[in-house]
Enzyme design. Structure first.
Site, PDB file in Angstrom:
ATOM      1  CE  LYS A  98      -4.698  -2.822   0.218  1.00 30.39           C
ATOM      2  NZ  LYS A  98      -3.326  -3.341   0.198  1.00 30.39           N
ATOM      3  CE  LYS A 125       2.088  -0.172   5.624  1.00 29.55           C
ATOM      4  NZ  LYS A 125       1.318  -0.078   4.332  1.00 29.55           N
ATOM      5  CB  THR A 130      -0.911   0.007   1.236  1.00 28.05           C
ATOM      6  OG1 THR A 130      -1.717  -1.176   1.226  1.00 28.05           O
ATOM      7  CG2 THR A 130      -1.818   1.227   1.224  1.00 28.05           C
TER       8      THR A 130
END
Length: 309
Positions: free
Chosen positions: A183, A251, A107
């Site tokens: 995503k 994150k 990602t």
């Protein structure tokens, strides 16, 4: 898979390397191996490499085999690690042959993916922006969903890996960035859904609804989600063995909020969910399964979750 067998018969052996043998990467490597691809597996943890080779993974150091690869699948944690694998001191792109392909699965921000595509293309290497979804189980079964974007040539070069590792490949555009954008949308929902599941489960406990009853009832009602059905049983079992770590979400939701900021878009629900994951990490739960975010709610409410004393 029949199509893949026909391709391999026409083109000969296809050699790939999976770099990053975590819960998702290991499954991808197993799926490629099972599909008949010559597959190397690499990780910073030597025991993972040894385990994969014992299962049939090909030998050789990454430096030795980089020039022989048809594809490199990068399944590391973040953009920094992706860039290091590709262009760091021991980066592989400079050694990869023209016409080979990088499938980047972490990602990352869309702008980063576009930059990696340009740098790979400058070396004659195709780049497929290919973030993945499905979890460890679907990864090991070759049933991932891939949100992919890249040139037609990149898709063609990556077909054997995609056929081996994915059940569904969404082709989202002919340049990198679109896959990573999608995503980010998925991670916004997934991260919020896990945190909301934890909030609802522990809220139910304050009203006398046991975690077991919560799962039994809500999984059959309109309030359910894939994440609820997948993660809530971990809480019921008191088992926080990490299939997806708490540490992933600061994150990933951080990336979502960075993108939102650049688009002048307010994402308050995402920001609230992020705070719960940060609280969980602050409690020392970062390496536990992400369902452990429920422990934040339980601590604040004075609740005892299953398996706790």
């Amino acid at each position: 898979m029949f199509w893949l067998n026909e391709v391999l018969e026409m083109t000969g052996p296809f050699r790939t390397a999976v770099i990053g043998l975590g819960s998702m990467g290991y499954g991808i490597a197993q799926s490629c191996l099972r599909a008949g691809l010559i597959t190397h597996g690499f990780d910073v943890v030597p025991s993972k490499i040894e385990k994969f080779r014992a299962e049939g993974g090909a030998a050789g150091s990454l430096a030795e085999i980089a020039s022989t690869l048809d594809a490199a699948v990068i399944v590391v944690l973040n953009a920094g690690q992706t860039e290091d694998v590709l262009f760091g001191d021991n980066g592989i792109v400079s050694s990869m042959r023209a016409g080979s392909v990088v499938l980047a699965c972490a990602t990352v921000p869309p702008d980063f993916a576009r930059d990696m595509e340009a740098r790979c293309n400058a070396s004659g290497v195709h780049y497929l922006d290919a973030p993945i979804s499905g979890g460890a189980a679907k990864s090991s079964q070759g049933q991932l969903s891939v949100m992919a974007s890249g040139s037609p040539a990149a898709f063609t070069a990556a077909r054997p890996v995609l056929a081996a590792a994915a059940e569904t490949v969404f082709e989202l555009g002919d340049t990198a960035g679109a896959g990573s954008a999608m995503k980010a949308v998925n991670q916004l929902l997934a991260g919020v859904h896990i945190a909301t599941m934890a909030e609802a489960l522990t809220f139910g406990m304050t009203q006398g609804v046991s975690p077991e009853t919560f799962v039994e009832v809500i999984s059959q009602c309109a309030g359910t989600s894939w994440m609820l059905e997948n993660r809530a049983p971990h809480i019921v079992a008191g088992d926080y063995t990490p299939l997806s770590q708490v540490n992933i979400w600061p994150k990933d939701l951080g990336i979502v909020l960075d993108i939102a900021k650049s688009a002048s878009f307010s994402a308050p629900i995402t920001a609230a969910a992020l705070q719960q994951y940060l609280a969980a990490a602050g409690m020392g739960l970062g390496r536990e399964d992400d369902a452990a975010v429920a422990k934040v709610y339980a601590r604040n409410a004075g609740l005892t979750l299953p398996g706790e004393t």
